[in-house]
Design an enzyme around this catalytic site. Sequence first.
Site, mmCIF file in Angstrom:
data_model
loop_
_atom_site.group_PDB
_atom_site.id
_atom_site.type_symbol
_atom_site.label_atom_id
_atom_site.label_comp_id
_atom_site.label_asym_id
_atom_site.label_seq_id
_atom_site.Cartn_x
_atom_site.Cartn_y
_atom_site.Cartn_z
ATOM 1 N N CYS A 5 44.686 47.530 26.163
ATOM 2 C CA CYS A 5 43.244 47.474 26.318
ATOM 3 C C CYS A 5 42.706 48.870 26.598
ATOM 4 C CB CYS A 5 42.855 46.516 27.449
ATOM 5 S SG CYS A 5 43.463 47.055 29.067
ATOM 6 N N ASP A 52 79.072 47.897 43.108
ATOM 7 C CA ASP A 52 79.873 49.077 42.785
ATOM 8 C C ASP A 52 79.069 50.124 42.021
ATOM 9 O OD1 ASP A 52 82.223 48.076 43.915
ATOM 10 O OD2 ASP A 52 82.740 46.998 42.085
ATOM 11 N N ASP A 93 87.932 49.580 43.515
ATOM 12 C CA ASP A 93 87.360 48.456 44.236
ATOM 13 C C ASP A 93 88.431 47.363 44.260
ATOM 14 O OD1 ASP A 93 85.399 46.567 45.300
ATOM 15 O OD2 ASP A 93 85.387 45.713 43.277
ATOM 16 N N ASP A 100 83.555 46.847 39.328
ATOM 17 C CA ASP A 100 83.007 45.873 38.380
ATOM 18 C C ASP A 100 81.682 45.269 38.790
ATOM 19 O OD1 ASP A 100 84.070 44.314 40.511
ATOM 20 O OD2 ASP A 100 84.102 42.581 39.177
ATOM 21 N N CYS A 113 80.601 75.470 9.185
ATOM 22 C CA CYS A 113 81.393 76.089 10.242
ATOM 23 C C CYS A 113 80.627 76.026 11.552
ATOM 24 C CB CYS A 113 81.747 77.534 9.906
ATOM 25 S SG CYS A 113 80.331 78.639 9.907
ATOM 26 N N CYS A 168 44.147 50.583 29.606
ATOM 27 C CA CYS A 168 45.445 51.219 29.367
ATOM 28 C C CYS A 168 45.249 52.611 28.785
ATOM 29 C CB CYS A 168 46.287 50.386 28.395
ATOM 30 S SG CYS A 168 46.725 48.751 29.010
ATOM 31 N N CYS A 213 77.157 77.489 11.846
ATOM 32 C CA CYS A 213 76.054 76.707 11.271
ATOM 33 C C CYS A 213 75.414 75.798 12.322
ATOM 34 C CB CYS A 213 76.547 75.846 10.112
ATOM 35 S SG CYS A 213 77.243 76.769 8.734
#
Length: 793
Positions: A15, A684, A486, A680, A79, A18, A82
């Site tokens: 709108c 953690d 852990d 995991d 190379c 915004c 480049c």
Amino acid sequence: MTDLILSFAVTGLNCASCVGRAETALNAVPGARDVRVNLADHSARITGVEPDVVVQALGDAGYPAKVSHLRLGIPAMSCASCTARIEAAAQAVPGVLRAEAKLPTRALHVEVLGNGDGLQAALANAGYPADQTEGETEEKDRVQPLLHRFLLSLILTLPVFAMEMGGHIFPAFHHWIAGTIGMATSQMIQLILTALVLVGPGAGFFRRGIPGLLSARPDMDALVALGAGAAFGFSAIAVLFPNVLPPAGVYFEAAAVIVTLILLGRWLEARAKDHTGDAVRRLLGMRPDEAEVEKGGRFEQVPLGDVRVGDTLRVRPGGRIAVDGEVTHGETHVDESMLTGEPIPVLKRPGDTVTAGTLASTGSLTYRATHVGQDTVLARITALTEAAQSARLPVEALVNRVTAWFVPVVLVIATVTFGLWWILAGLGPAVVSGVSVLIIACPCAMGLATPMSIMVGTGRAAELGVLFHKGAALQHLQDAEVIAFDKTGTLTRGTPVVTEKMGDEGCDFLRLAAGVEQHSEHPIARAIVAAVEDIPAETTDFDAILGEGALATVDGKQVVIGNAEMLQRAGVIPSQDWLAQADIWAKTGTTSVHVAVNGTHKGVIAINDEIRPGAAQTIAALKATGRRVAMISGDAQDTANHVAQTLGISHVVANVRPDGKVAALNTLRDAYGPIAFVGDGINDAPALAAAHVGLAVNGANDAAIEAADVVMMSAEPGAVLRALTMSTATLGNIRQNLAWAFGYNTLLIPVAAGALVPLGGPQLSPQLAALAMALSSVFVVTNALRLRGKGRT
């Protein structure tokens, strides 16, 4: 760049308000002028501000600028010199945030604010036109054309070589030529054939190299063009205008052989480089083209792209799972080794998840699609592998600094060499020496040394179920002095079960605890919920304290669960009887969860989590490398001590909250050096981010994966050892390649310049210099391919 004008797309504009907020955010940036935000086409325009500042400002305001990710093929990239020039040309284009040129794939990866207008024109002006089709230039598309160019060059070069060098090797052959066609005719034939080599299969060296010289940005092609061109030009003048130069011989064979041998090297290099993409091609090859989908009560073969989330699919014995899903009927063992690196098939039953690309064995399965297309695990693994293969390691900064000035220095050395030999020995030897220096010094092997090892190493790691999510981790992991784990879900299975409860028999505290824990995803919470059939439905005011426990109102009662500290935080006085029982259980590795109802400690629940098979062997193997192994856990000290003692881990930090894990890591780092952390869970994530290298195991949540540097598709601890092995092997391979590339140039440039001749030593001819240069690049690529056999533990 105060006059920099940026035009780009903006997201989140709904709108006029915004638009106003977005314009306010941009106008607040120092130096911003002429700010315009357009709601109609969701675009913005701003003058006087760098693109990264714009992205930051709009992101903070909640209206992110649209950043495009482009990949452009750059065929002329030959190379290491480049890559720096290509990146500089791209970075100079308004709106470009980041540009990385990848020599192994001859591709430019660009992040740009807007659509990248002017990018291709800037690259063309720099002498590196981009392919019109976005995407990486595949090596297999270059192999056949290079072979054809080499063969044509070889056919044209062989008569030149035979006529010139044959007479030196067999004097009778020289006399035969002189007595038949004559030396003048022989030299004219050599001139014509060599010219055909240079304007035909060798034209690319001049087409790319000469503009580089004229714009003061010489590269490998420039060295070849100068070397071959000088040898041909000198010889052509000697033949066509014999009175212009003093007698010094002709070197047509040098010019032709240089081009032919370098084309041979590039063909061999392209063939070898084609294999570096095998890992990604194998991953893509696991995806079936069609799937059996239920339609109207019967299964039909449909293209894979037509499968949608929620569809019911079937896989027959020996078939591949088409998309990620959940088994609804049937059971079979599924081979997941191509994704996890674990060779033992996994039994799948109703309720279990299956992953696209894995292979069913003897039984049939019916499963419901949960993720399709780019959302499947296989697609994400492929994307991560491609990103890792194009990663740039810190060690490459040294190579880039060296190659940035290497070619100009070589030109100076060649010029000095030519001048000294002309003064001391004449024009002919000067041409030979100068050309030899130009050819031997081509830095192609330097530029390939690191990226080729990265491509093969990360590809092999992916085959073993190890994804280097963030490129620098490939280098940093091998530096780790401490590997910290852990406990729950990492060294243990992470699927604990309730084994016992003790407390007030008049209170069903286990059921009330399940009422609280049904709102938590913690493994211990799931164990408690799984132990109760009739879970209370009326639960409100749930609140969790990371590392301590949770509380809620269940059936009108105030329920607190967790460790003793959690009870004290809630104002509950812990029962000494239940604390003593928890201490007894802790000595056997059992986790205790205390439960309080309406302010009274009602009992304690015993929960056990089995240690993963192979964990002890992995810990022993890690310690055998000379590294320290530690365990950092939120569990009680006695529980953690029991698991650590079983596994042979001497350093244990227990009973810590997530921020306490970070503090423990910092303590270990200060004492022993770089540290890697394996975890995991969401708790953690801070430690994974804080560690020198964070490794997330299979089943890790999105927060842990995002924070981690390495993602392991297998939950088995042995995956950590595979990751460490591949990191060490890849960095060792890079060191070998760099030592060869730098040593080769450093040692052979003086030899080519003739520095050993006054001492009675040899001097490289242009032909031998070309062969040595070509084979050097082939050596680097072939050495990198040896990594395909590494990593299995």
